[in-house]
Design an enzyme around this catalytic site. Sequence first.
Site, mmCIF file in Angstrom:
data_model
loop_
_atom_site.group_PDB
_atom_site.id
_atom_site.type_symbol
_atom_site.label_atom_id
_atom_site.label_comp_id
_atom_site.label_asym_id
_atom_site.label_seq_id
_atom_site.Cartn_x
_atom_site.Cartn_y
_atom_site.Cartn_z
ATOM 1 C CG ASP A 9 -2.008 0.877 0.788
ATOM 2 O OD1 ASP A 9 -2.390 1.577 -0.017
ATOM 3 O OD2 ASP A 9 -2.829 1.228 2.219
ATOM 4 C CG HIS A 45 -0.390 2.502 -9.699
ATOM 5 N ND1 HIS A 45 -0.617 2.064 -7.838
ATOM 6 C CD2 HIS A 45 -1.498 3.350 -9.925
ATOM 7 C CE1 HIS A 45 -1.508 2.262 -7.565
ATOM 8 N NE2 HIS A 45 -2.433 3.361 -8.548
ATOM 9 C CG LEU A 95 9.635 -17.022 -4.279
ATOM 10 C CD1 LEU A 95 9.956 -16.733 -2.517
ATOM 11 C CD2 LEU A 95 10.320 -15.862 -4.118
#
Length: 257
Positions: A20, A37, A131
């Site tokens: 966030d 972004h 991962l």
Amino acid sequence: MDISNLNRSTDLRHLAVIMDGNGRWARKRGLKRLAGHQQGAEAVIRMVDECPRYGIRFLTLFAFSSENWGRPEQEVRTLMDLLMAFLSSQRQKMLENGVRLKVIGDRSRLSADVQQALEDVEVATAERDRLVLTLALSYGGRNEIVRAVREIAGEVAAGSLPPEKIDGALIESHLDTHGLPAPDLLVRTSGEMRISNFLLWQLAYSELYFTETLWPDFDANELGRAVDEYCSRQRRFGLTEEQLLDAKDSMQKERHN
Ligand code: IPE
Ligand code: IPE
Ligand code: MG
């Protein structure tokens, strides 16, 4: 963070992040939200590189919530374009670095192009296991539970599932996250202290870590701080400290025998 701490082993296997603060990062610099972004996407790339150093095997990122569909159309489009760019620029690197992509959320709301691009990378990386990078897209914890309940109710109604067979494990097997362990640590950036409909079921016993740092500024040092904090916590899962110490003791004895 001390370099000697790198590559150490901890029991932090699954890190989940509510990324966030992109908009505020941009506003502070007089830039459009898009720029925030874009930098947020860079921070994602950094995290994917850094996590394996800590022995983290599962990284789950909240990238777009079911509620984010309500943002201005232009911003939604920007976020989807960035996702497409991320997938095409990172595909090869993921394959080389052993990263498997997984997606959770209500895919049916994503455009056909985005669904196709996601599926392409998921299929291509399906055998990678260093991962597991899970992207929560068009994701809401309540929506995930609603979809799971519908499936379970359908099986009960069809007569293939007796209601007494419904337990926690069965519910989990119907969630988008089936097969993933519960997150050990949840990080939320940008100073907000809420869950915002993320992983409502799965976070039941996760450690929570909040930082004022905005997501585009989240880097290796910030990750190190979060891991340090996690390592200083005692997870008790409802038990007493004495019980945990006893359990640790007997585990050590077993190892020596
Ligand atoms: C997080 O940053 C990214 C998404 C929710 C997609 P925000 O866009 O929420 O940034 P703020 O909260 O407005 O600063
Ligand atoms: C949560 O951030 C969703 C993502 C990070 C994708 P928001 O910015 O949408 O959350 P609220 O609105 O502040 O709760
Ligand atoms: Mg926000």
